[in-house]
Design a protein around this motif. Structure first.
Motif, PDB file in Angstrom:
ATOM      1  N   MET A 140      65.612-107.882  79.622  1.00  0.00           N
ATOM      2  CA  MET A 140      65.601-106.423  79.698  1.00  0.00           C
ATOM      3  C   MET A 140      67.010-105.846  79.795  1.00  0.00           C
ATOM      4  O   MET A 140      67.335-104.855  79.145  1.00  0.00           O
ATOM      5  N   VAL A 141      67.844-106.469  80.608  1.00  0.00           N
ATOM      6  CA  VAL A 141      69.221-105.992  80.759  1.00  0.00           C
ATOM      7  C   VAL A 141      69.976-106.114  79.432  1.00  0.00           C
ATOM      8  O   VAL A 141      70.656-105.173  78.992  1.00  0.00           O
ATOM      9  N   ASN A 142      69.868-107.253  78.786  1.00  0.00           N
ATOM     10  CA  ASN A 142      70.563-107.454  77.512  1.00  0.00           C
ATOM     11  C   ASN A 142      70.066-106.496  76.446  1.00  0.00           C
ATOM     12  O   ASN A 142      70.849-105.987  75.631  1.00  0.00           O
ATOM     13  N   LEU A 143      68.757-106.243  76.442  1.00  0.00           N
ATOM     14  CA  LEU A 143      68.181-105.316  75.475  1.00  0.00           C
ATOM     15  C   LEU A 143      68.750-103.913  75.682  1.00  0.00           C
ATOM     16  O   LEU A 143      69.134-103.229  74.716  1.00  0.00           O
ATOM     17  N   ALA A 144      68.827-103.478  76.932  1.00  0.00           N
ATOM     18  CA  ALA A 144      69.364-102.154  77.233  1.00  0.00           C
ATOM     19  C   ALA A 144      70.824-102.034  76.797  1.00  0.00           C
ATOM     20  O   ALA A 144      71.239-101.016  76.233  1.00  0.00           O
TER      21      ALA A 144
END
Length: 432
Positions: free
Chosen positions: A331-335
């Motif tokens: 999720m962090v990388n996607l954001a």
């Protein structure tokens, strides 16, 4: 190319139950699940997957019906009598279940379905699940994987505690099974003890399929050692290729060939006859997401987010929160990669559970799938439909014909068992 479907009551969109064309009560109606399974089988999909959890989170404030779940083995056993070919896969956690019970449940499902069962192995880590079972706190991550490795080993030993020809059923002699071909396993390990043998004869597949989804180093090692299928979560081709190579390259250490394991990333197709129609469908998906439910999802992942502007850039502070799980890192990388705000992040997460969303015409969606397949980022895909049965029907009726035209999927089921249809080698005997 192997194709499965992940079945979640109304669909993977967090607001799916609010769609005007989906009956409100269908999520707890067996006929609804039967229609989904039959649609998937009509499309000759390889397997149907039921994820599971064993708690009832209240943080969504009554807005998320996906937390209401039938016990998966019960539902799949019923579906086994209403389907003939599609594989039936369910999640059961090694954190809460004993290996004998797991082995018995899946051996039973394999017999009831004629050899179509699969076990999705998970290591539960949530305290709200543990609270429903009492006992000690959840084990640390490394110990959970140690326990899972031992559990899988014991289950496989129990499935092999019956030889393939142990059942005699000779009325003249009165011998029903040959006791020389049924044996104890006498397992005694750090986490489990089990004498065996299993009181269900050898499953039709020898061993039902082992499926996993762990992306951590320990998760990949466990999959490389034991899994037949891995459900992956990758939203970019480069990440998909890196995971595919990382996992397959570990397999020789365990005496296995790369073809012994199928990697199937999740994909949520949004299909339209034109790009404009597909984009309109995707906007509808976003509009159905309740903001309160979105904030609850972010809070469940990162902790309290009330101090942050939902429409500002993703806060750097949230990168340091969480339990360092692979899903939180995703999720962090996607954001960061897509420049998502918190609102855009929860919309994406609640539309597809952080899986790859592909918006376009059937040809455009197949272009993406074919590219990932050709680039060694996938051996197939696990479809996560936004709305069931609506988007599943779109995939079967619009996307699958294009896959078939390009020779990427089969034109019929070619085996009697899930293992055969997945082009996996038959199981002989299991020995460590």
């Amino acid at each position: 190319m192997k194709i499965g479907i992940s079945m979640r009551n109304y669909g993977y969109n967090g607001g799916a139950w609010r769609h005007p064309d989906i009956p409100v009560g269908s999520g707890m109606d067996y006929g609804y699940y039967r229609s989904i399974a039959r649609t998937a089988e009509r499309g000759m999909l390889d397997m149907l997957f039921l994820a599971d959890s064993v708690s009832m989170p209240l943080g969504s404030q009554g807005r998320d019906p996906s937390t209401l779940r039938f016990e998966p083995l019960t539902l799949l056993s019923a579906l086994s009598s209403d389907t003939r070919h599609i594989g039936l896969v369910a999640t059961v956690s090694t954190t809460f279940q004993a290996p004998f019970h797991i082995a018995r449940m899946f051996a039973s499902l394999d017999h009831l379905s004629g050899g179509r069962a699969g076990w999705n192995v998970v290591t539960s880590h949530r305290e709200d699940e543990q609270q429903n079972f009492g006992g000690d706190p959840i084990l640390p991550k490394d110990q959970r994987y140690d326990r899972a490795e031992e559990a899988v080993s014991v289950v496989r030993k129990l499935w092999s505690s019956w030889d393939a020809d142990a059942l005699v059923r000779d009325k003249a002699s009165g011998l029903y099974y040959d006791p020389a071909k049924v044996g104890r396993i006498n397992h005694a390990g750090p986490y489990f003890s089990s004498a065996g043998p299993l009181n269900v004869p050898r499953p039709p597949q020898g061993h039902p399929l082992i499926i996993q989804a762990g992306a951590s180093e320990r998760g990949q090692d466990l999959a490389a050692q034991t899994a037949d299928v891995v459900y992956a979560a990758a939203t970019e081709l480069a990440c998909g290729k890196a995971f595919y190579h990382s996992l397959k390259s570990r397999m020789p250490r365990f005496g296995r060939h790369a073809d012994d394991l199928k990697i199937m990333p999740g994909i949520l197709p949004v299909v339209g006859s034109t790009m404009a129609e597909a984009e309109a469908k995707y906007r509808q998906m976003q509009d159905l997401i309740d903001p309160a439910m979105g904030v609850a999802r972010l809070t469940n992942t990162f902790g309290d987010v009330s101090a942050f502007d939902l429409d500002a850039p993703f806060p750097a502070e949230l990168e340091r929160r969480g339990d360092n799980s692979s899903r939180i890192a995703l999720m962090v990388n996607l954001a960061k990669e897509r420049g998502f705000t918190l609102r855009q992040l929860y919309q994406h997460a609640l539309i597809a559970s952080n899986h790859h969303v592909v918006v376009g015409t059937p040809a455009m969606i197949v272009d993406v799938m074919e590219h990932w397949f050709a680039e060694d980022a996938a051996d197939g895909f696990n479809i996560v439909p936004a709305f069931t049965p609506l988007t599943l029907g779109d995939f079967v009726d619009l996307v699958r014909p294009e896959l078939l035209r390009r020779g990427l999927v089969r034109d019929r089921y070619r085996g009697a068992t899930l293992r055969e249809n997945m082009d996996l080698s038959p199981i002989q005997e299991f020995a460590e």
